[in-house]
Design a protein around this motif. Structure first.
Motif, PDB file in Angstrom:
ATOM      1  N   GLU A  82       7.834  -0.641   0.813  1.00  0.00           N
ATOM      2  CA  GLU A  82       7.295  -1.993   0.675  1.00  0.00           C
ATOM      3  C   GLU A  82       8.384  -3.048   0.827  1.00  0.00           C
ATOM      4  O   GLU A  82       8.097  -4.213   1.044  1.00  0.00           O
ATOM      5  CB  GLU A  82       6.626  -2.143  -0.696  1.00  0.00           C
ATOM      6  CG  GLU A  82       5.427  -1.237  -0.844  1.00  0.00           C
ATOM      7  CD  GLU A  82       4.970  -1.114  -2.284  1.00  0.00           C
ATOM      8  OE1 GLU A  82       5.323  -1.986  -3.103  1.00  0.00           O
ATOM      9  OE2 GLU A  82       4.260  -0.139  -2.587  1.00  0.00           O
ATOM     10  N   ALA A 331      -4.051  -7.682   8.856  1.00  0.00           N
ATOM     11  CA  ALA A 331      -4.296  -7.166   7.519  1.00  0.00           C
ATOM     12  C   ALA A 331      -5.365  -6.089   7.595  1.00  0.00           C
ATOM     13  O   ALA A 331      -6.363  -6.236   8.295  1.00  0.00           O
ATOM     14  CB  ALA A 331      -4.751  -8.301   6.601  1.00  0.00           C
ATOM     15  N   SER A 351      -1.640  -3.013   5.368  1.00  0.00           N
ATOM     16  CA  SER A 351      -0.901  -4.154   5.902  1.00  0.00           C
ATOM     17  C   SER A 351      -1.503  -5.436   5.350  1.00  0.00           C
ATOM     18  O   SER A 351      -2.726  -5.539   5.195  1.00  0.00           O
ATOM     19  CB  SER A 351      -1.003  -4.142   7.425  1.00  0.00           C
ATOM     20  OG  SER A 351      -0.609  -5.389   7.924  1.00  0.00           O
ATOM     21  N   ASP A 352      -0.655  -6.409   5.031  1.00  0.00           N
ATOM     22  CA  ASP A 352      -1.170  -7.717   4.624  1.00  0.00           C
ATOM     23  C   ASP A 352      -0.850  -8.756   5.689  1.00  0.00           C
ATOM     24  O   ASP A 352      -0.826  -9.952   5.420  1.00  0.00           O
ATOM     25  CB  ASP A 352      -0.607  -8.119   3.253  1.00  0.00           C
ATOM     26  CG  ASP A 352       0.915  -8.105   3.237  1.00  0.00           C
ATOM     27  OD1 ASP A 352       1.507  -7.747   4.278  1.00  0.00           O
ATOM     28  OD2 ASP A 352       1.509  -8.437   2.199  1.00  0.00           O
ATOM     29  N   TYR A 358       2.488  -3.425   3.164  1.00  0.00           N
ATOM     30  CA  TYR A 358       2.141  -3.816   1.800  1.00  0.00           C
ATOM     31  C   TYR A 358       2.188  -2.592   0.891  1.00  0.00           C
ATOM     32  O   TYR A 358       2.620  -2.663  -0.255  1.00  0.00           O
ATOM     33  CB  TYR A 358       0.742  -4.436   1.793  1.00  0.00           C
ATOM     34  CG  TYR A 358       0.265  -4.816   0.412  1.00  0.00           C
ATOM     35  CD1 TYR A 358       0.777  -5.932  -0.236  1.00  0.00           C
ATOM     36  CD2 TYR A 358      -0.687  -4.036  -0.239  1.00  0.00           C
ATOM     37  CE1 TYR A 358       0.363  -6.258  -1.507  1.00  0.00           C
ATOM     38  CE2 TYR A 358      -1.108  -4.363  -1.517  1.00  0.00           C
ATOM     39  CZ  TYR A 358      -0.582  -5.478  -2.143  1.00  0.00           C
ATOM     40  OH  TYR A 358      -0.998  -5.804  -3.398  1.00  0.00           O
ATOM     41  N   ARG A 359       1.752  -1.464   1.450  1.00  0.00           N
ATOM     42  CA  ARG A 359       1.742  -0.229   0.654  1.00  0.00           C
ATOM     43  C   ARG A 359       1.802   0.958   1.617  1.00  0.00           C
ATOM     44  O   ARG A 359       1.125   0.959   2.646  1.00  0.00           O
ATOM     45  CB  ARG A 359       0.438  -0.157  -0.159  1.00  0.00           C
ATOM     46  CG  ARG A 359       0.257   1.107  -0.956  1.00  0.00           C
ATOM     47  CD  ARG A 359       0.858   0.942  -2.345  1.00  0.00           C
ATOM     48  NE  ARG A 359       0.506   2.063  -3.215  1.00  0.00           N
ATOM     49  CZ  ARG A 359       1.285   3.131  -3.399  1.00  0.00           C
ATOM     50  NH1 ARG A 359       2.428   3.239  -2.755  1.00  0.00           N
ATOM     51  NH2 ARG A 359       0.917   4.097  -4.226  1.00  0.00           N
TER      52      ARG A 359
END
Lengths: 401, 340
Positions: A82, A331, A351-352, A358-359
Motif C-alpha cells: 500500500e 477505482a 485500486s482507488d 489501495y490494498r
C-alpha cells in the motif's frame, strides 16, 4: 508393505489410547503415571523447511497433537504494497513470497493488475510468461522432491535435483540476469526479451530433462524404503482436503482433479495439451505422502510438455505493451487466482484510482495447505511428521509474508 | 608378536601396553582417512568434487577439521548433567576401542588371543550403548534423549541377529577364537566361509552385515541420529573435541564390525591365492583391504538409501532378520549332521 502399514496403524491407535488411560500395572497396585511430552520442532530444525515451529505433543514416538506456529518470517508484505509509489514496485516484493518459484508469483500479480487496467499484453509476452511459469514449476518441484528425499534420509537425490535445477536457472539467468528473485514479469509485459538462443536452449533442456525424471524415479520414487516411509502415511482424504481449502499437489494428491490451468484457465493455458496428474493410491491409499510426491513428479513431465509446445509456437513481437510509466487504474477491485507450483495463489487488488494500490491481499496456497498438517499428523509418529510436512511442500516466505 | 616383544623388552607391563596401543595406530589414521574418503565418495556419487583445497584433492581436510575441533570452545549446556556429559564420549570410545582387543590384524598380531574372542566382541560392543544413553540423558535435551532411547532399542534388538549370524560360523568352525577361525579358512579363495555350506553362510554374511549397519547407526538404520528428525540425536549438544571423540568412535566401530565380517566370512588375513602373497605383513594388507571393502559398501549404502522409520526398523530386526538367522542356524546344523 500392507502388513507393515496395518500393524503400524493399529499399534498407533492402541498406544494413543494406552497413553490417555493408564492401566494398572500388575504387582504395582496402581496406575503408572504417564505424561505427554511437549517438544518443539523448530524454528531451528533441519526439516521444517524454514523457520516454522511445530509444537508436538508426543506420547513416546507417537504424536498426539501438532500445533504449527508461524510468523517468524513476517515482513508486512501486504502493508508494504500500500505504500509503494506505484504498482510496478510491488513486483520485486511479490518475488519474495514463494521464493523458489518467483516467476509464478509475478505472473499472478501481473495478470491481476493488467485485469485492473483492462489491457491485453502482446502474444509473445503470454508465451514467454507461460514458459517461465512452467520453468518455475519445475524448479519448485525439483526442490520439493529433493528436500523430501533429504527428509527421508536420502541425501543423493537432493544433489541430483539441484543439478537439474541449475540448467533451468541458467536459462532464466541468461534471460533476466537473476537466478532466484527475478523481477521479470512487469505489469504490461516483461523486463527483457529472451535471448536469440532461448528456443534452442529450452529445447535442449527438455530433451535433457525427461531422462532425469526417470533417473529420479529409479533412485528415489520406487525405492522400497522410500515407499515404506511414505505410502499409507499422512493420508489426507479428498473431502478433508476440500474442506480445508487445500490446493495444488496437496489437493490433487488426494485424487481431486482440480487445476486452475484447466478449471479456470488464465493467460493462454487453454491452448496447450497437458494432463492433470492426480494421486491414485498405487502404493498405499489415496492422499498419502507418496501420492503427493508422485503428483509433483508427473507435473514436471507435464510442464516439460507445455514448455515444448509453447516454445515451438513462440511468436515474434514486442515484450512491452504501450502503457504509461505511471499507471493509474480506475477505482475498483479484482481477484485473480493462478496455479502456482504450491497451489492456488490469489491476488486481491483494490485500486482507488491513485498510483499505488489501495490494498493487496494474498491468498497463499502454502498457508492453507499447512493448516491440514495437524489434521493428518495426529496419531502418526515423529518421523511421519517430517514426511507429512515435506510432502505438503511449504515455503515460509509465502506463509508469513 | 607378544613373545618377540617380551624377548626384546623383558617387561610385561610395557609389552602389554604396546600391544594395546597398536590398534590405535590404525584407528586414528583410519578415521582421518575414512572421513575424507566418505566425503569424496559421497561427492563423486552426487556429481560434486568434495573437498579440493587442502592438499591433493583435499586429502588433509580431515586434519584441518580436527585442528578446528580441538581449538573450539568446549561447551557444556547449563542444564546438562556436566559429569555424565563429560564422561559419555569416553565411555563410547572406550567401548568401541575395547573391541579391537580381539581383532586379528595379522597371523602375528592380535591384541589378545582369548578363546572366547567373538563372545567378548559381542558383549563389549554393547558398552557403547551405555555411553550413548549417558550422552543423550546428560544433554538434557529432548531430541538427544530420543536419539539415545532409539539407539538403545536398536542396538539391543540388532545384537540378536548379529549374534545368531556369528553363531552359524561358530557352529561350522567349532571355536570362538578369531585366530582359529582365520586359520580354518587358510588356503585358496574357496576356503573362505562365505563359500562354505553354500548358501547358508553367504546369507549369514548378509544378515550379519545388515544387522551390523544398525549396530553402528549407519543408513538405512541411522535412526538414532536421524538428522532430519532428531537434529543430531544423542550428539546434538556436543561440540569441539567431545564431538570429535563421538565421531571417532563411530568410525572405529564401523571398522570393528567390518573387521569381524572379514574374519568370519572373507578369510581374515588369509591371502585369496593360498600361499602366494601371504605372510604376516601381507596378512595385514589383506585384512585391511577386505575391511575397507566393507567400509566402502557401508558408505555406498549411506549415500544411496533413505532411512527407515523406527517401527519399521524393529519390524526388520525382529520379524525378518531374527527368524531368518534361526533358519540359517537350523540349515547349517542339518548340513553338519548330514555330513557326519
Amino acid at each position: 508393505m500392507d502388513v507393515t502399514v496395518a500393524v503400524h496403524k493399529e499399534g498407533v491407535l492402541a498406544d494413543v489410547d494406552a497413553g490417555r488411560k493408564p492401566a494398572a500395572i500388575p504387582g504395582l497396585g496402581r496406575a503408572l503415571r504417564a505424561e505427554e511430552m511437549v517438544i518443539n520442532m523448530g524454528p531451528q530444525h533441519p526439516s521444517t523447511h524454514g523457520v516454522l515451529r511445530l509444537e508436538l505433543i508426543v506420547d513416546g514416538e507417537i504424536v498426539v497433537d501438532v500445533v504449527p506456529h508461524i510468523g517468524y518470517l513476517h515482513r508486512c508484505f501486504e502493508k508494504h504494497c500500500e505504500h509503494m509509489s506505484n504498482y510496478q514496485q510491488v513486483v520485486p516484493y511479490v518475488d519474495r513470497l514463494d521464493y523458489v518459484a518467483a516467476m509464478s508469483n509475478e505472473f499472478g500479480y501481473a495478470i491481476a493488475v493488467e485485469k485492473l487496467l483492462k489491457i491485453q499484453v502482446p502474444e509473445r509476452v503470454e508465451y514467454i510468461r507461460v514458459i517461465m511459469a512452467e520453468f518455475s514449476r519445475i524448479v519448485s518441484h525439483l526442490i520439493a522432491l529433493g528436500t523430501y528425499g533429504l527428509d527421508m534420509g536420502a541425501f543423493t537425490p537432493f544433489l541430483y535435483c539441484m543439478r537439474d535445477r541449475e540448467h533451468v536457472l541458467d536459462i532464466i539467468e541468461e534471460t533476466c540476469g537473476a537466478r532466484l528473485l527475478y523481477n521479470y514479469m512487469w505489469v504490461g509485459g516483461l523486463s527483457h526479451d529472451v535471448k536469440p538462443n532461448f528456443q534452442d536452449k529450452t529445447r535442449a533442456f527438455c530433451k535433457y530433462f525427461r531422462p532425469k525424471i526417470a533417473e529420479l524415479n529409479a533412485l528415489l520414487s520406487y525405492n522400497k524404503i522410500f515407499i515404506e516411509r511414505t505410502a499409507g502415511v499422512g493420508i489426507l482424504p479428498p473431502e478433508v482436503a476440500i474442506n480445508y481449502g487445500a490446493s495444488g499437489p496437496v489437493l490433487r494428491g488426494s485424487g481431486v482433479k482440480w487445476d486452475l490451468r484447466k478449471n479456470d484457465p488464465y493467460s493462454i493455458y487453454n491452448r496447450f495439451a497437458f494432463e492433470i496428474p492426480v494421486g491414485k493410491g498405487i502404493k498405499g491409499e489415496v492422499g498419502d505422502c507418496w501420492d503427493r510426491y508422485m503428483v509433483r513428479v508427473h507435473e514436471m513431465e507435464q510442464s516439460v510438455n507445455i514448455i515444448e509446445q509453447a516454445v515451438e509456437k513462440l511468436p515474434a513481437g514486442d515484450v512491452q505493451s504501450a502503457i504509461p510509466k505511471r499507471i493509474r487504474p480506475e477505482a475498483g477491485e479484482v481477484y485473480v487466482r493462478t496455479e502456482t507450483p504450491k497451489g492456488e495463489l490469489g491476488f486481491y487488488v483494490v485500486s482507488d484510482g491513485t498510483q499505488s494500490p489501495y490494498r493487496v491481499k494474498v491468498r497463499p496456497p502454502c498457508f492453507v495447505n499447512l493448516s491440514t498438517v495437524p489434521a493428518i499428523c495426529r496419531g502418526s509418529m515423529i518421523a511421519d511428521v517430517v514426511a507429512i510436512l515435506g510432502s505438503i511442500d511449504i515455503v515460509l516466505g509465502e506463509i508469513d509474508r | 608378536m607378544k613373545d618377540v616383544l617380551l624377548n626384546l623388552l623383558h617387561n610385561e607391563i610395557l609389552v602389554y601396553s604396546l600391544m594395546a596401543i597398536v590398534p590405535l595406530v590404525w584407528v586414528i589414521p583410519f578415521a582421518l582417512f575414512a572421513v575424507w574418503w566418505e566425503r569424496k565418495i559421497s561427492a563423486h556419487m552426487q556429481d560434486r568434487l568434495g573437498p579440493m583445497r587442502t592438499g591433493w584433492h583435499g586429502s588433509t581436510q580431515t586434519i584441518a577439521d580436527i585442528l578446528k575441533l580441538i581449538m573450539k570452545e568446549d561447551i557444556i549446556p547449563t542444564a546438562a548433567d556436566s559429569k555424565l556429559f563429560k564422561l559419555a564420549p569416553y565411555v563410547v570410545f572406550g567401548g568401541a576401542y575395547a573391541a579391537y582387543a580381539v581383532v586379528p590384524f595379522s597371523a602375528a598380531y592380535v591384541g589378545s588371543e582369548i578363546n572366547v574372542g567373538l563372545f567378548y566382541f559381542i558383549s563389549i560392543s554393547s558398552v557403547v550403548v551405555v555411553g550413548l544413553l549417558m550422552a543423550g540423558w546428560a544433554s538434557n535435551n529432548k531430541w538427544s534423549l530420543y536419539g539415545a532411547l532409539r539407539s538403545a532399542a536398536q542396538i539391543v534388538s540388532y545384537e540378536i541377529p548379529v549374534a545368531l549370524a556369528i553363531l552359524a560360523v561358530v557352529m561350522v568352525v567349532g571355536t570362538f577364537d578369531l585366530q582359529a577361525i582365520n586359520r580354518a579358512q587358510s588356503g585358496m579363495l574357496w576356503n573362505w566361509f562365505i563359500f562354505q555350506k553354500f548358501p547358508f553362510l553367504f546369507f549369514a554374511l548378509i544378515i550379519y552385515f545388515t544387522a551390523s549397519l544398525a549396530e553402528v547407526n549407519r543408513t538405512p538404520f541411522d535412526i538414532p541420529e536421524a538428522e532430519s528428525e532428531l537434529v543430531g540425536g544423542y550428539h546434538t549438544e556436543y561440540a569441539g573435541m567431545r564431538f570429535a571423540l563421538l565421531f571417532l568412535s563411530e568410525y572405529s566401530n564401523m571398522f570393528a564390525v567390518s573387521a569381524i565380517a572379514t574374519t568370519l566370512f572373507l578369510g581374515g588375513w588369509n591371502s585369496p591365492f593360498g600361499n602366494f602373497l601371504s605372510g604376516p605383513w601381507w596378512g595385514v594388507f589383506w585384512f585391511l583391504s577386505k575391511g575397507m571393502a566393507f567400509i566402502f559398501v557401508q558408505m555406498w549404502l549411506r549415500w544411496t538409501l533413505p532411512r527407515l522409520r523406527v517401527d519399521q526398523l524393529m519390524y526388520v530386526g525382529w520379524k525378518v532378520l531374527i527368524p531368518f538367522s534361526f533358519v540359517l542356524i537350523l540349515g547349517v546344523g542339518v548340513w553338519m549332521l548330514a555330513a557326519h
